[in-house]
Design an enzyme around this catalytic site. Structure first.
Site, PDB file in Angstrom:
ATOM      1  N   LYS A 116      39.720  44.328  45.936  1.00 47.88           N
ATOM      2  CA  LYS A 116      39.261  44.837  44.643  1.00 47.88           C
ATOM      3  C   LYS A 116      40.374  44.940  43.599  1.00 47.88           C
ATOM      4  O   LYS A 116      40.174  44.584  42.447  1.00 47.88           O
ATOM      5  CB  LYS A 116      38.593  46.201  44.831  1.00 47.88           C
ATOM      6  CG  LYS A 116      37.310  46.052  45.637  1.00 47.88           C
ATOM      7  CD  LYS A 116      36.214  46.976  45.204  1.00 47.88           C
ATOM      8  CE  LYS A 116      34.920  46.454  45.827  1.00 47.88           C
ATOM      9  NZ  LYS A 116      33.831  47.355  45.838  1.00 47.88           N
ATOM     10  N   GLU A 200      39.463  55.771  37.272  1.00 46.76           N
ATOM     11  CA  GLU A 200      38.594  54.767  36.669  1.00 46.76           C
ATOM     12  C   GLU A 200      37.562  55.501  35.840  1.00 46.76           C
ATOM     13  O   GLU A 200      37.124  56.600  36.211  1.00 46.76           O
ATOM     14  CB  GLU A 200      37.908  53.972  37.782  1.00 46.76           C
ATOM     15  CG  GLU A 200      37.574  52.544  37.408  1.00 46.76           C
ATOM     16  CD  GLU A 200      37.036  51.790  38.615  1.00 46.76           C
ATOM     17  OE1 GLU A 200      37.772  50.964  39.182  1.00 46.76           O
ATOM     18  OE2 GLU A 200      35.878  52.029  38.986  1.00 46.76           O
ATOM     19  N   HIS A 235      21.090  51.996  48.554  1.00 46.73           N
ATOM     20  CA  HIS A 235      22.125  51.120  48.010  1.00 46.73           C
ATOM     21  C   HIS A 235      21.848  49.646  48.265  1.00 46.73           C
ATOM     22  O   HIS A 235      22.752  48.819  48.258  1.00 46.73           O
ATOM     23  CB  HIS A 235      23.511  51.502  48.542  1.00 46.73           C
ATOM     24  CG  HIS A 235      23.844  52.936  48.276  1.00 46.73           C
ATOM     25  ND1 HIS A 235      24.049  53.423  47.013  1.00 46.73           N
ATOM     26  CD2 HIS A 235      23.960  53.998  49.119  1.00 46.73           C
ATOM     27  CE1 HIS A 235      24.293  54.714  47.080  1.00 46.73           C
ATOM     28  NE2 HIS A 235      24.230  55.086  48.341  1.00 46.73           N
ATOM     29  N   ARG A 292      29.347  33.610  47.083  1.00 43.57           N
ATOM     30  CA  ARG A 292      28.328  33.040  47.981  1.00 43.57           C
ATOM     31  C   ARG A 292      27.006  32.977  47.229  1.00 43.57           C
ATOM     32  O   ARG A 292      26.893  33.462  46.116  1.00 43.57           O
ATOM     33  CB  ARG A 292      28.167  33.929  49.197  1.00 43.57           C
ATOM     34  CG  ARG A 292      27.882  35.369  48.761  1.00 43.57           C
ATOM     35  CD  ARG A 292      27.449  36.256  49.888  1.00 43.57           C
ATOM     36  NE  ARG A 292      27.518  37.664  49.514  1.00 43.57           N
ATOM     37  CZ  ARG A 292      26.591  38.320  48.830  1.00 43.57           C
ATOM     38  NH1 ARG A 292      25.506  37.686  48.401  1.00 43.57           N
ATOM     39  NH2 ARG A 292      26.725  39.602  48.532  1.00 43.57           N
TER      40      ARG A 292
END
Lengths: 504, 172
Positions: A116, A200, A235, A292
């Protein structure tokens, strides 16, 4: 074009890829575990290779066996599908090292996008907006306070080595910042052995909007517009649509350009998806790139007319994209519902067992990508998705109506499914208004109970009539195999001189 | 003949009698329905119930552990409505020709078209014993177990009532 490829996957997506291959004249080798010996994807393929036990770790995650199977059967390439090894740089590299073509991006690209912080800095360098944040190894309390003020509250304190929601704190005001940092550090130290945290901006009620990209080996990169994936349970996405009811044309153009820039920044080749989080104000930030095919790719196919799986294969062969950005446009509206064997009234617990009968809806603009059909089984080993039901219509209201009709016509006997729940979601006034968010189901449809209806007399009549006319039972799954002459009442079983077209 | 089902812990009863030409009369509580079978194929049927059209899909399942049998029914018109009906064990035995006791009874009124065995014959499980014709359909009666045919209560051409005893097979 390839002559033969191996599909390193199972279920619905393996079936989807198999059909694309057959259309292109490519032979398909399926792989199967003990749990999938008679599964749809195994039946559809031209050849099928057994790769191990029912747990993914013993079969679909065994890169060595997958590559060996591809080599033994004379395949030229491997399509990884999604999930399993599709985002494993080691697998992509091993496939290439074995002299096979990996139908997807390079191992290096997969690796970079998988970390990340690495992805974040690449995107920043490429001018793609990332969620505003602050990271420094030797920051003082005052540094953090300054940074948080600059970012603007609320902010998220995140563990650098984190994952799974651990070491995350949401801070709404400066007074709580230092306590939260200390708490997050303790939690991160305990969980990951690393107390490094960073800040963040917290995007409250953000929408997950992703852009499909396609890139060939000659540097041509295009985007195929967005997918809105905000309706989630546990989720996991369950309903996706395109175009997003939230984006205006200007934001769409900007996000599309950012998605192309993101792909180009890592020299991306093949199909990929750039995920953004979009704040209520319309600002968008790069979240991550999925290297993908996505589960929800069909809705993009319907509004753009591009067969993404065929494109993946053609790109891997080394063909050029047959279009430029200017050739692409969105037309109409597409919605996908994921039909699961699960109980929405009981925490979406998976339902396991044989699927006795499926009757899929069919009609203009109705597409069913199924992994499980009549006679198949939903097992404990894999995702209990039965099918993806996708509709395409001229407008969003039109697509909602069509989806409601298609869900209502879908018959699945033998298992509890979420069909009725999906109908209740898409007909909910908030969904109809386009007010979708990741909190949607928690907010509007929890708890949920299926409608209770008394047993109608018609059902009793059908049951009794069936038991009267077919006393041995409309052959069950087992009896079909065990009992060759299940139909006692077939005219063809009669021992007299009955002939079609002859006087009796 | 009568059928019993359970749906969400409630017992339901229905009586269904043929009335000729693919039609049946259904009695549920104090309600009577005229049922016409318009189409019947591999788990699908189209019916007219009191003149109203109904499409339905149906199948059965049997729980391997409990032996519980279920009939699954989907009624399809503007939307599909699904029902699972449990079959109480007792009525299963009554309905199923080859279940258990060794005594064979007619499961619906009809005529004996052929008797395939004689008293004293040894039979294997599943061996056809006689053919019945009912509602224009031929039904085979098979031996429920390996054994000897001890009694035959009917001969070719006899008309039999539902529930009438036809033969006895005893295991040796």
């Amino acid at each position: 074009m390839f002559n033969k490829i191996l599909i390193a996957n199972r279920g619905e997506i393996a079936a989807r890829i198999t059909r694309a291959c057959h259309e292109l004249g490519i032979y398909v080798v399926a792989v199967f575990s003990d749990a999938d010996a008679n599964a749809l994807h195994t039946r559809l393929a031209d050849e099928a290779v057994y790769i191990g036990g029912p747990t993914p770790a013993d079969s679909y995650l065994r890169g060595d066996r997958l590559i060996a199977a591809a080599l033994e059967t004379g395949c030229e390439a491997i399509h990884p599908g999604f999930g399993f090894l599709s985002e494993s740089p080691e697998f992509a590299q091993a496939v290439t090292d074995a002299g096979l073509i990996f139908i997807g991006p390079s191992a290096d690209t997969i690796y970079k996008m998988g970390i990340k912080t690495e992805a974040r800095s690449i995107m920043q360098a490429a001018g793609v907006p990332v969620v505003p944040g602050f990271q420094s190894d030797d920051a003082t309390d005052a540094d953090f306070q300054d940074a948080a003020d600059k970012i603007g509250y609320p902010v998220m304190v995140k563990a650098a080595g984190g994952g799974g929601g651990k070491g995350i704190r949401i801070v709404h005001q400066q007074a709580d910042l230092l306590d939260s940092i200390a708490a997050a550090r303790r939690e991160a130290q305990n969980a990951f052995g690393d107390s490094t945290v960073f800040l963040e901006k917290y995007i409250d009620r953000g929408r997950h909007i992703e852009f499909q990209v396609l890139a060939d080996k000659f540097g041509s990169t295009v985007h195929l517009f967005e997918r809105e994936c905000s309706i989630q349970r546990r989720h996991q996405k369950i309903i996706e649509e395109t175009p997003s009811p939230f984006l205006n044309e200007q934001t769409r153009q900007k996000m599309g350009q950012a998605a192309v820039a993101a792909a180009q920044a890592v020299h991306y080749v093949n199909a990929g998806t750039v995920e953004f989080i979009v704040a209520e104000t319309g600002e968008f930030y790069f979240l991550e790139m999925n290297t993908r095919l996505q589960v929800e790719h069909p809705i993009t196919e319907l509004v753009t007319g591009v067969d993404i799986v065929k494109m993946q294969i053609q790109i891997a062969v080394g063909e050029r994209l047959p279009f430029t950005q200017a050739d692409l446009s969105q037309r109409g509206h597409a919605i996908e519902c994921r039909v699961y064997a699960e109980d929405p009234s009981n925490n979406f617990l998976p339902a396991i067992g044989p699927v006795l009968r499926t009757i899929e809806p069919a009609g203009p603009g109705v597409r069913v990508d199924a992994g499980v059909v009549s006679g198949d089984e939903v097992t404990i080993y894999y995702d209990p998705m039965i099918a993806k039901l996708i509709v395409y219509a001229e407008s969003r209201p039109d697509a909602i109506r069509k989806m409601d009709w298609a869900l209502a016509q879908y018959v699945i006997l033998g298992l509890t499914t979420n069909l009725q729940f999906l109908r209740d979601v898409i007909l909910h006034p908030a969904f109809v208004m386009g007010e979708t968010s990741t909190h949607f189901i928690d907010e509007f449809l929890t708890p949920w109970h299926p409608p209770q209806a008394a047993l109608p007399d018609e059902a009793l009549i059908v049951a009794a009539l069936s038991d009267l006319l077919i006393p041995a039972g409309q052959p069950t799954l087992q009896s079909i195999e065990e009992n060759g002459d299940g139909d006692l009442y077939s005219p063809w079983g009669r021992a007299d001189s009955f002939r079609m077209g002859q006087p009796i | 003949m009568e059928f019993h089902y359970q749906h969400e812990n409630q017992e339901h009863h229905i009586q269904l009698e043929p009335s000729g030409n693919g039609s049946y009369t259904a009695l549920i509580g104090d309600k009577t329905y005229k049922v016409e079978v318009k189409r019947l194929q591999s788990g699908y049927m189209m019916l007219l119930i009191n003149g109203k059209r109904l499409h339905a899909y149906t199948t059965t399942s049997r729980n391997a552990q409990t032996g519980l049998q279920k009939r699954h029914v989907a009624l399809v018109d503007r939307e599909a409505r699904l029902y699972e009906l449990a079959k109480p064990q007792a009525s299963n035995r009554r309905k199923t020709v080859s279940a258990g006791s060794g005594s064979l009874t007619a499961q619906m009124p009809g005529q004996v078209t052929q008797v395939l065995v004689n008293e004293g014959d040894s039979v294997t499980q599943g061996q056809p014993l006689m053919l019945l014709e009912a509602m224009k359909m031929e039904i085979r009666l098979t031996a429920p177990q390996e054994g000897r045919v001890t009694r035959l209560f009917v001969k070719q051409g006899d008309t039999v009532e539902r529930g009438q005893q036809l033969a006895e097979v005893e295991s040796e």
